[in-house]
Structures are given as structure tokens and as C-alpha cells.
Write an enzyme that holds these catalytic residues in place. Structure first.
Site, PDB file in Angstrom:
ATOM      1  CG  HIS A 119      -8.399   1.863   4.428  1.00 47.52           C
ATOM      2  ND1 HIS A 119      -8.965   2.457   5.528  1.00 47.52           N
ATOM      3  CD2 HIS A 119      -8.405   2.804   3.447  1.00 47.52           C
ATOM      4  CE1 HIS A 119      -9.296   3.707   5.223  1.00 47.52           C
ATOM      5  NE2 HIS A 119      -8.972   3.937   3.962  1.00 47.52           N
ATOM      6  CG  ASP A 121      -7.287   1.630   8.941  1.00 49.43           C
ATOM      7  OD1 ASP A 121      -7.430   1.201   7.790  1.00 49.43           O
ATOM      8  OD2 ASP A 121      -6.475   2.527   9.246  1.00 49.43           O
ATOM      9  CG  ASP A 151     -11.478   7.142   4.096  1.00 47.28           C
ATOM     10  OD1 ASP A 151     -10.932   6.130   3.654  1.00 47.28           O
ATOM     11  OD2 ASP A 151     -10.850   8.084   4.613  1.00 47.28           O
ATOM     12  CD  GLU A 185      -5.316   4.823   3.871  1.00 42.59           C
ATOM     13  OE1 GLU A 185      -4.921   5.559   2.967  1.00 42.59           O
ATOM     14  OE2 GLU A 185      -6.007   5.244   4.817  1.00 42.59           O
ATOM     15  CD  GLU A 186      -7.815   6.756   7.240  1.00 36.64           C
ATOM     16  OE1 GLU A 186      -7.029   7.708   7.083  1.00 36.64           O
ATOM     17  OE2 GLU A 186      -8.838   6.593   6.536  1.00 36.64           O
ATOM     18  CG  ASP A 212      -6.036   1.582  -2.423  1.00 35.06           C
ATOM     19  OD1 ASP A 212      -7.031   1.166  -1.795  1.00 35.06           O
ATOM     20  OD2 ASP A 212      -5.039   2.084  -1.863  1.00 35.06           O
ATOM     21  CG  HIS A 456     -10.196  11.680   7.175  1.00 37.40           C
ATOM     22  ND1 HIS A 456      -8.834  11.705   7.300  1.00 37.40           N
ATOM     23  CD2 HIS A 456     -10.468  10.505   6.549  1.00 37.40           C
ATOM     24  CE1 HIS A 456      -8.311  10.611   6.752  1.00 37.40           C
ATOM     25  NE2 HIS A 456      -9.289   9.869   6.288  1.00 37.40           N
TER      26      HIS A 456
HETATM   27 ZN    ZN Z   1      -9.129   5.854   3.062  1.00 35.45          ZN
END
Ligand code: ZN
Length: 483
Positions: A119, A121, A151, A185-186, A212, A456
Site C-alpha cells: 500500500h 498510504d 510500512d 490501507e491504513e 501482501d 507506526h
Molecule cells: Zn501496512
């Protein structure tokens, strides 16, 4: 009496023999391969491109969909420039606003396609406490730093680097390869991945397997194993939040009644904490133990080869670590508690929210029933919050897809071990459940004990060497997937 003792002794003897024989026959599940031949590409230039990718603020928050729009458009322009062969030779569609689907057509349409996804984003980052600003994409100390370095822009860019390299190398796929990159995705993936999956479904596409992001290669993290371990997510937990509330007449705090709103909801939470969901060694977690057990010390092997006997003991031991506890049961955590405003007034209502992560095998309905049964208090209203997610199915470890991923890990990251595992978070992959049963969640980057918090969190980064191996992994995976 003598006969009884003798009988008992021989029973113990037989039992011990069975236990030992099972442990001796607990053979390694790791496949033996030769390391892959090294491919040559300019890793400095590739890291530079990852650094550029990080500089686009493609941030996802529930209200950022509009504001990030131009950033996504600029990012797409950059991708066109950075990967000219992909732009010229692969089908390219924009789906759901800003998600991308590339189609690399195979020569044999009878073969089921594969899909590689990631992803574009990222979650927000303020920059407080970061060593380098999160959207600078700093290249320093042998790392690329910034939001998305792990990520999941590393995933997006490494997949594209691998495809661009293979195109330059004259590689022509027999089996169609899709590259799918979501843009939300987030925040659930409902505009991106869900729409791509819908589009592919409308075209009647059935996938051989998909890969994924998800789990990684862990070094020094799995107890009892000093070799790096590549955990391939073969299942993911479900998600459910429940609101618990109680209402009472309220009144003055100088003449309190026996039951107060705060007291009732607190009691409910306390009961839930003392009576957790039962632990179970099933599905992906059980398979993980079967893969890792043979690589462990003799005592661990004895226990793990004999789960028919030691299951309760092993579960008790595993539950001690919060990290492992999360993969053997449905977990429950109170996350919000609201009640009262003034120190001498009884509030008329109290509300709490509990967040549950469902073990595959447990359902949303079953979890709500469990919570209701444990609270056992008619005064507590239990209301599910919107958009719960059922736990996924468990992907087949005997499938071609799993074998190809395992082989590729062993070829690119020797001596890393491979094991299936349960992911405790959600990924975009779940939107593709209707297209294949063989869904795997794994991003081939190496994480030490200090690194998981970077997801994150602050100081997200990837080492340049690691990124190079990540690109080699995808190139090798694409080649291996053609067999
Ligand atoms: Zn992710």
C-alpha cells in the site's frame, strides 16, 4: 498391589517411550535449497528512489482523503518517471481514485495469475522524537529513514524495482502477474484494495496465490531460536469493538444508592479481565509451533512434539508473554471509559469501549455471546460499534504459493527459518478473500527486538542492504512463481 505397581510402571515406561520417539521423529520442515545467484542492480539508485517515494506525504487519516489527493497524483507521476519499462510494457489502471493495478500479461492464459500487493498510504507522523524528519527520506547511517520506510512504501517500491529489473533482463512471464497498490490501507482499504478486488472479480479472475505485507523476518525475537525466522502470515485476526453502557437515576453523591453507573460498568470490565477467552493451539499458531519446534532445544522439542499430552502446559507457558498470548486466544482490551463530570454529582450513565481481536475460529456473534455471558448483568447494554471484521480463514501451507514463498526466503535469506503464523492486525489482503484461498502476508525485511516499535512509531527505517535483499526477494519470487 505388586501387579498394580508393575502395571503402572510399564504404563509410564510406554508413555515415556512414545514421548521420546515422537520428539526424535519431529523432523525439520525447512526445505533445503542453494542460495540464489546474486542479481546486479544499482542499489544506491534504488535507495534514492525509495527516499524520493517517502517524501510524498500520502498520509491516510479518516479526513485526509481529499487533502492527500494531490500528493497521490504527484507520487503516481514519480512512479511513471522512475520505472519507464513498467510504464511502457505493463497494463496500468487507476482504481478507486488513487489505487494502482498493473497487469503483466503472461503467455499462457490457462495458468492462474499471481498477485503481489502493498500500500502507498502511510499513517501520520509529526516529527516529534524522530532522528530525521519523517518525510525527508533521509539517507544516513546506512539506512533510508522516514514514514513508509517499512510500512509499506518499501513494499511498493521493492516490487516495482524487481519488475523493472526483470523487464530489463528480458524476462517474459508465462503466468500473468498483477501488481496492486492500495491508497487507503491504513483506514480500512475500502476505497482501494476492495475496489481492485471487485474489479478483478468482475473480470472472472481467480488467483493462484497472493502476497501482501504482514509479518517479517525476526531476529532475536522468537524465544528459543537464535536463527532469524521468517514468519509468513497465513491467517489474520478479526476486529470487533463493543460499547458497554449502564444508566442509573443519578442524584447527589451524599446519598449514594447501592448501584452506580460507574460501579456497574466497572464490575463488567473487571469480570471480563478475570475471565479471558479460552486459549487454543489451533490453525496458523499450531502450524508455527510444528515448524519451529524441530529447530528448538531438546526440552522444547519434547513438549512441542507431544502437544497431544502437553497442550495445556504449553498454552500456560505461552500465555505469559503478551505477544504470544495474542496469537493463542481472542483478546479483549478496554480502550475508552467515560462517565461523570462533577465531583459531587452521580452521573446518570457510564460508557466503556472494549476492543476485541478475534482468533480465527471465533466469530463476531460468538464473541458477543461470550462477553454477555461473562458480564451476566442485564443492566449493562452491549452494542457492537460499526464495521467489525470476521477473522480470516487459514491459508493452506501445502499450496504451491506457500511453498514458493518458503523456497524464495530460503534462497535469499539463508539461514533464515520459515514458519506460518497468525497476524494480529488486519491487512488489505482480506479484501481479496473471494479471489483465492492462498493469501499470504509477509514483507521480507529483517527486524530485531528494537524494530517492531518503529511500525507506526518513530524512526521508521530500512537498511540499504536489507532493501537490496527485499528487491532480490521479489525478483526471485516472480521467477519462482512461473514454475
Ligand atoms: Zn501496512
Amino acid at each position: 498391589m505388586k501387579r498394580l505397581v508393575l502395571g503402572l510402571l510399564s504404563l509410564i515406561g510406554i508413555l515415556s517411550l512414545v514421548i521420546v520417539v515422537r520428539a526424535v521423529c519431529f523432523n525439520s520442515r525447512q526445505i533445503t535449497v542453494s542460495p540464489a545467484a546474486r542479481i546486479h542492480f544499482d542499489k544506491a539508485a534504488a535507495s534514492e528512489r525509495l527516499s524520493r517515494a517517502i517524501q510524498f506525504r500520502t498520509v491516510s487519516t479518516p479526513d485526509s482523503v481529499q487533502s492527500s489527493s494531490t500528493e497521490f497524483e504527484r507520487f503516481h507521476e514519480f512512479l511513471k518517471e522512475a520505472f519507464p519499462r513498467i510504464g511502457g510494457q505493463l497494463g496500468n489502471e487507476t482504481v478507486g481514485g488513487h489505487s494502482l493495478l498493473y497487469t503483466w500479461k503472461g503467455q499462457d492464459s490457462a495458468l492462474k495469475p499471481i498477485l503481489l500487493m502493498a500500500h502507498m498510504d502511510v499513517v501520520p507522523a509529526t516529527g516529534d522524537g524522530w532522528r530525521y524528519p519523517p518525510f525527508s527520506g533521509a539517507l544516513a547511517e546506512g539506512y533510508v529513514w522516514g514514514r513508509g520506510a517499512m510500512d509499506d512504501k518499501a513494499g511498493v517500491m521493492a516490487i516495482l524495482e524487481a519488475a523493472e529489473f526483470l523487464l530489463g533482463d528480458g524476462f517474459i512471464p508465462k503466468r500473468t502477474i498483477y501488481l496492486a497498490f492500495g491508497h487507503d490501507e491504513e483506514i480500512g482499504g475500502y476505497r482501494g484494495a476492495a475496489k481492485i478486488a471487485e474489479l478483478l472479480r468482475s473480470r472472472g479472475v481467480e488467483l493462484d496465490f497472493l502476497l501482501d505485507e504482514g509479518m517479517n523476518i525476526f531476529h532475536g525475537v522468537v524465544p528459543g531460536i537464535s536463527t532469524p525466522v521468517a514468519l509468513i502470515g497465513t491467517a489474520e485476526k478479526g476486529y470487533l469493538s463493543l460499547q458497554l453502557s449502564a444508566e442509573t437515576p443519578g442524584g447527589h453523591s451524599s446519598i449514594p444508592p447501592a448501584d452506580t453507573a460507574i460501579g456497574i460498568v466497572s464490575r463488567a470490565l473487571s469480570r471480563l479481565e478475570t475471565r479471558p477467552f479460552p486459549s487454543r493451539l489451533i490453525g496458523a499458531t499450531r502450524q508455527m509451533l510444528e515448524f519451529l519446534g524441530p529447530e528448538m532445544s531438546w526440552t522444547n522439542r519434547l513438549a512441542l512434539a507431544n502437544l497431544w499430552l502437553f497442550d495445556p502446559l504449553v498454552r500456560k507457558q505461552l500465555a505469559r508473554s503478551p505477544l504470544v498470548n495474542a496469537v493463542i486466544r481472542t483478546t479483549l482490551a478496554p480502550t475508552i471509559f467515560q462517565a461523570g463530570a462533577t465531583d459531587n454529582v452521580l452521573p446518570t450513565d457510564a460508557t466503556a469501549v472494549i476492543n476485541l481481536r478475534l482468533l480465527p475460529g471465533d466469530t463476531i456473534t460468538g464473541a458477543v455471546d461470550h462477553v454477555r455471558r461473562v458480564i451476566n448483568e442485564p443492566q449493562v447494554n452491549i452494542t457492537p460499534l460499526p464495521a467489525p471484521i470476521e477473522a480470516s480463514g487459514v491459508s493452506d501451507i501445502n499450496s504451491r504459493g506457500f511453498r514458493i514463498i518458503a523456497r524464495t526466503v530460503r534462497e535469499i535469506f539463508p539461514p533464515a527459518l520459515v514458519a506460518p503464523a497468525l497476524l494480529v492486525a488486519e491487512t488489505d489482503a482480506r479484501h481479496y478473500a473471494g479471489l483465492t484461498k492462498n493469501i499470504f502476508r509477509f514483507l521480507p525485511i529483517l527486524l530485531g527486538p528494537e524494530d517492531t516499535r518503529r511500525y507506526h512509531g518513530n524512526d521508521e527505517r530500512i537498511s540499504i542492504d536489507d532493501y537490496e535483499r527485499c528487491i532480490r526477494f521479489y525478483a526471485q519470487l516472480i521467477r519462482n512463481s512461473q514454475r
